[in-house]
Design an enzyme around this catalytic site. Structure first.
Site, PDB file in Angstrom:
ATOM      1  N   ASN A   1      -4.883   3.790   2.237  1.00 18.76           N
ATOM      2  CA  ASN A   1      -4.991   2.034   1.945  1.00 18.76           C
ATOM      3  C   ASN A   1      -5.435   1.191   1.235  1.00 18.76           C
ATOM      4  OD1 ASN A   1      -5.316   2.689   4.780  1.00 18.76           O
ATOM      5  ND2 ASN A   1      -4.898   0.676   5.282  1.00 18.76           N
TER       6      ASN A   1
ATOM      7  N   HIS B   1      -3.115   6.156   4.408  1.00 16.72           N
ATOM      8  CA  HIS B   1      -1.252   6.592   4.590  1.00 16.72           C
ATOM      9  C   HIS B   1      -1.446   7.998   4.424  1.00 16.72           C
ATOM     10  CE1 HIS B   1      -1.582   2.280   5.654  1.00 16.72           C
ATOM     11  NE2 HIS B   1      -0.524   2.183   5.343  1.00 16.72           N
TER      12      HIS B   1
ATOM     13  N   CYS C   1       1.176  -1.262   0.222  1.00 11.94           N
ATOM     14  CA  CYS C   1       0.056  -0.108   0.102  1.00 11.94           C
ATOM     15  C   CYS C   1       0.931   1.264   0.215  1.00 11.94           C
ATOM     16  CB  CYS C   1      -0.802   0.009   1.910  1.00 11.94           C
ATOM     17  SG  CYS C   1      -0.154  -0.638   3.001  1.00 11.94           S
TER      18      CYS C   1
HETATM   19  P1  NAP Z   1      -7.399 -10.387   7.239  1.00 11.89           P
HETATM   20  O1  NAP Z   1      -8.850  -9.027   7.817  1.00 11.89           O
HETATM   21  O2  NAP Z   1      -7.401 -11.013   8.885  1.00 11.89           O
HETATM   22  O3  NAP Z   1      -8.342 -11.192   7.194  1.00 11.89           O
HETATM   23  C1  NAP Z   1      -7.900 -12.773   6.439  1.00 11.89           C
HETATM   24  C2  NAP Z   1      -8.234 -13.209   5.227  1.00 11.89           C
HETATM   25  O4  NAP Z   1      -7.495 -14.373   4.973  1.00 11.89           O
HETATM   26  C3  NAP Z   1      -9.860 -13.439   5.846  1.00 11.89           C
HETATM   27  O5  NAP Z   1     -11.038 -13.969   4.838  1.00 11.89           O
HETATM   28  C4  NAP Z   1      -9.426 -15.377   6.343  1.00 11.89           C
HETATM   29  O6  NAP Z   1     -10.309 -16.505   5.911  1.00 11.89           O
HETATM   30  C5  NAP Z   1      -8.313 -15.437   5.586  1.00 11.89           C
HETATM   31  N1  NAP Z   1      -7.240 -16.972   5.442  1.00 11.89           N
HETATM   32  C6  NAP Z   1      -6.338 -16.611   6.074  1.00 11.89           C
HETATM   33  N2  NAP Z   1      -5.586 -17.694   6.015  1.00 11.89           N
HETATM   34  C7  NAP Z   1      -6.650 -18.559   5.033  1.00 11.89           C
HETATM   35  C8  NAP Z   1      -6.737 -19.482   4.805  1.00 11.89           C
HETATM   36  N3  NAP Z   1      -5.809 -20.710   5.362  1.00 11.89           N
HETATM   37  N4  NAP Z   1      -7.343 -19.871   3.625  1.00 11.89           N
HETATM   38  C9  NAP Z   1      -7.812 -19.356   2.881  1.00 11.89           C
HETATM   39  N5  NAP Z   1      -8.736 -17.915   3.666  1.00 11.89           N
HETATM   40  C10 NAP Z   1      -7.758 -17.795   4.464  1.00 11.89           C
HETATM   41  O7  NAP Z   1      -6.061  -9.369   7.069  1.00 11.89           O
HETATM   42  P2  NAP Z   1      -6.327  -8.328   6.052  1.00 11.89           P
HETATM   43  O8  NAP Z   1      -6.042  -6.987   6.430  1.00 11.89           O
HETATM   44  O9  NAP Z   1      -7.703  -7.831   4.990  1.00 11.89           O
HETATM   45  O10 NAP Z   1      -5.337  -8.052   5.151  1.00 11.89           O
HETATM   46  C11 NAP Z   1      -4.529  -9.748   4.171  1.00 11.89           C
HETATM   47  C12 NAP Z   1      -4.246  -9.992   3.575  1.00 11.89           C
HETATM   48  O11 NAP Z   1      -4.171  -8.889   2.646  1.00 11.89           O
HETATM   49  C13 NAP Z   1      -2.799  -9.858   4.444  1.00 11.89           C
HETATM   50  O12 NAP Z   1      -2.290 -10.339   4.906  1.00 11.89           O
HETATM   51  C14 NAP Z   1      -1.652  -9.098   3.358  1.00 11.89           C
HETATM   52  O13 NAP Z   1      -1.418  -9.273   2.524  1.00 11.89           O
HETATM   53  C15 NAP Z   1      -3.235  -8.406   1.853  1.00 11.89           C
HETATM   54  N6  NAP Z   1      -2.554  -6.973   2.361  1.00 11.89           N
HETATM   55  C16 NAP Z   1      -1.951  -6.281   1.658  1.00 11.89           C
HETATM   56  C17 NAP Z   1      -1.549  -4.835   2.048  1.00 11.89           C
HETATM   57  C18 NAP Z   1      -1.443  -3.998   0.829  1.00 11.89           C
HETATM   58  O14 NAP Z   1      -0.878  -2.860   1.515  1.00 11.89           O
HETATM   59  N7  NAP Z   1      -1.405  -4.539  -0.654  1.00 11.89           N
HETATM   60  C19 NAP Z   1      -2.368  -3.781   2.624  1.00 11.89           C
HETATM   61  C20 NAP Z   1      -3.575  -4.878   3.432  1.00 11.89           C
HETATM   62  C21 NAP Z   1      -3.285  -6.798   3.448  1.00 11.89           C
HETATM   63  P3  NAP Z   1     -10.986 -16.546   7.308  1.00 11.89           P
HETATM   64  O15 NAP Z   1     -12.296 -14.815   8.272  1.00 11.89           O
HETATM   65  O16 NAP Z   1     -11.994 -17.784   7.065  1.00 11.89           O
HETATM   66  O17 NAP Z   1      -9.951 -16.540   9.002  1.00 11.89           O
HETATM   67  O1  3JN Z   2       1.072  -2.836   7.776  1.00 13.22           O
HETATM   68  C1  3JN Z   2       0.984  -1.857   6.490  1.00 13.22           C
HETATM   69  O2  3JN Z   2       0.362  -0.538   6.117  1.00 13.22           O
HETATM   70  C2  3JN Z   2       0.934  -2.513   5.517  1.00 13.22           C
HETATM   71  C3  3JN Z   2       0.620  -3.744   5.445  1.00 13.22           C
HETATM   72  C4  3JN Z   2       0.966  -4.726   4.803  1.00 13.22           C
HETATM   73  C5  3JN Z   2       0.773  -5.900   4.518  1.00 13.22           C
HETATM   74  C6  3JN Z   2       0.272  -6.601   5.967  1.00 13.22           C
HETATM   75  C7  3JN Z   2       0.317  -7.941   5.719  1.00 13.22           C
HETATM   76  C8  3JN Z   2       1.191  -9.130   4.946  1.00 13.22           C
HETATM   77  C9  3JN Z   2       1.767  -6.875   3.920  1.00 13.22           C
HETATM   78  C10 3JN Z   2       1.815  -6.669   2.488  1.00 13.22           C
HETATM   79  O3  3JN Z   2       1.219  -6.456   1.984  1.00 13.22           O
HETATM   80  O4  3JN Z   2       3.702  -6.028   2.713  1.00 13.22           O
HETATM   81  C11 3JN Z   2       1.467  -8.360   4.258  1.00 13.22           C
HETATM   82  C12 3JN Z   2       3.043  -9.292   3.216  1.00 13.22           C
HETATM   83  O5  3JN Z   2       3.572  -9.522   3.165  1.00 13.22           O
HETATM   84  O6  3JN Z   2       1.598  -9.988   2.117  1.00 13.22           O
END
Ligand code: NAP
Ligand code: 3JN
Length: 340
Positions: free
Chosen positions: A318, A245, A132
């Site tokens: 973000n 952010h 992000c």
């Molecule tokens: P979150 O609210 O904790 O949601 C996690 C999701 O993943 C839930 O739907 C969960 O399902 C699912 N999940 C976890 N383990 C799983 C598995 N083994 N099989 C299938 N589904 C599974 O987290 P979030 O904030 O949405 O973030 C999710 C991911 O997006 C992060 O880990 C990161 O990699 C990425 N992310 C990227 C950015 C970015 O900078 N682009 C920003 C934030 C996050 P359940 O509800 O069933 O547990």
């Molecule tokens: O902390 C933030 O503001 C952004 C976080 C992103 C993030 C959180 C958990 C796992 C990531 C990411 O997208 O880089 C990951 C990841 O490494 O997939």
């Protein structure tokens, strides 16, 4: 008009739910929508366009059975992506992955459509969505780089707690409440108290003394901009803001750009809104950028300490441009390029 079968993996999460909102709000041509998450969510129902859809468990057979998907938007963490994205790709499904699992893989395009849509290829099925903090920065850097070639970037981030997931948002709210009631805050998600505090640590520390988040900004920026010669250094800080952010960005360019020239370039660039009128105390603010699709830039001024330098303040939601919106825009690019 054609429509497409879309899967959202991690649909029950903070980012997954925003993906559903973005598909709806941007009227993405969805034929059939499948929602996938862990076994914990089986049977849960989520609403899309007024219809309730039941969540399925993600398994390695999810992409070979049931309605064949055109695109799977993944946001279920890096481990899940590493394990399951190849099964989808093998079935010819385009994966748009929000985690860091595939970002630096030479076989996977790392895409911000306003910057490098051209890096999408029909045969490259796993596409990575950048971090992000990187996305909102490169949206602003790219048009300036085209005009004046950026040599160096120094960025300090002020990152909202929602970047660390739903539990992190709850932790900030609980700590504010605890302190107002005279109770001691108990850090669980963050390493220290986040309420009324700033933490110069996002993710874990690496051997070079930088955090993983800081090195993501360094490495992903070079890959997206397609220019390894740009020097980038970052300090990433968590602040007690819920959503959006903010970033203080300093650039040094090869060619001189005045602040007025930079503003004029940015005003014409896609995805950007310039908010810059210090006489009226107008500049981008996280509270105004939350739930908005654009990246906001302001406080444009020349860096008087070097010959060709600029300072600016960049703010974006973000969870939208930093995650769900960028992923849906990549899916829109696949449609536009007739890859699906
Ligand atoms: P979150 O609210 O904790 O949601 C996690 C999701 O993943 C839930 O739907 C969960 O399902 C699912 N999940 C976890 N383990 C799983 C598995 N083994 N099989 C299938 N589904 C599974 O987290 P979030 O904030 O949405 O973030 C999710 C991911 O997006 C992060 O880990 C990161 O990699 C990425 N992310 C990227 C950015 C970015 O900078 N682009 C920003 C934030 C996050 P359940 O509800 O069933 O547990
Ligand atoms: O902390 C933030 O503001 C952004 C976080 C992103 C993030 C959180 C958990 C796992 C990531 C990411 O997208 O880089 C990951 C990841 O490494 O997939």
């Amino acid at each position: 008009m054609s429509s497409y079968n879309i899967g959202v993996v991690g649909a029950t999460g903070l980012v997954g739910r925003e993906m559903l909102n973005m598909l709806d709000k941007r009227d993405f041509p969805v034929k059939n929508l499948r929602l996938l998450a862990s076994h914990r969510s089986v049977g849960k129902k989520l609403k899309f366009k007024g219809r309730e859809i039941e969540v399925e468990e993600l398994t390695k057979d999810s992409f070979s059975k049931g309605d064949k998907l055109d695109v799977a938007l993944f946001s279920a963490g890096g481990g899940t992506s590493k394990e399951f994205a190849p099964y989808a790709a093998r079935e010819g499904v385009f994966v748009i992955d929000n985690s860091s699992a595939w970002r630096m893989d030479d076989n996977c395009p790392l895409i911000v459509p306003e910057v490098n849509e051209i890096a999408l290829k029909k045969e490259k099925k796993i596409i990575a969505n950048p971090n992000c903090s990187t996305i909102q920065m490169v949206v602003v850097l790219a048009p300036l780089h085209r005009a004046a070639k950026i040599k160096r970037v120094v960025v300090s981030t002020y990152q909202a707690v929602s970047g660390a997931g739903i539990k992190a948002v709850e932790e900030l709210e609980e700590q504010v409440k605890a302190l107002s009631e005279g109770r001691k805050p108990r850090p669980m998600v963050f390493p220290h108290q986040i309420a009324y505090n700033c933490l110069p640590q996002i993710d874990v520390f690496l051997d070079n003394g930088y955090t993983k988040e800081e090195m993501k900004m360094v490495n992903e920026t070079k890959k997206i901009m397609g220019d390894d010669s740009i020097q980038v250094t970052a300090t990433c800080v968590r602040v007690p803001v819920v959503r959006a952010h903010s970033e203080a960005v300093n650039i040094e360019t090869e060619k001189k750009l005045t602040a007025e020239e930079a503003i004029s370039i940015l005003e014409k660039a896609p995805g950007i809104t310039v908010v810059d009128d210090i006489s009226k105390l107008k500049y981008p603010l996280a509270v105004n950028a939350a739930y908005k699709e654009e990246t906001f830039v302001g406080r444009l001024r020349e860096d008087e300490s070097i010959e060709n330098g600029l300072n600016m303040w960049v703010v974006s939601d973000n969870l939208l441009k930093g995650a769900a919106l960028n992923a849906v825009q990549i899916a829109e690019s696949l449609v536009k390029n007739e890859y699906i």
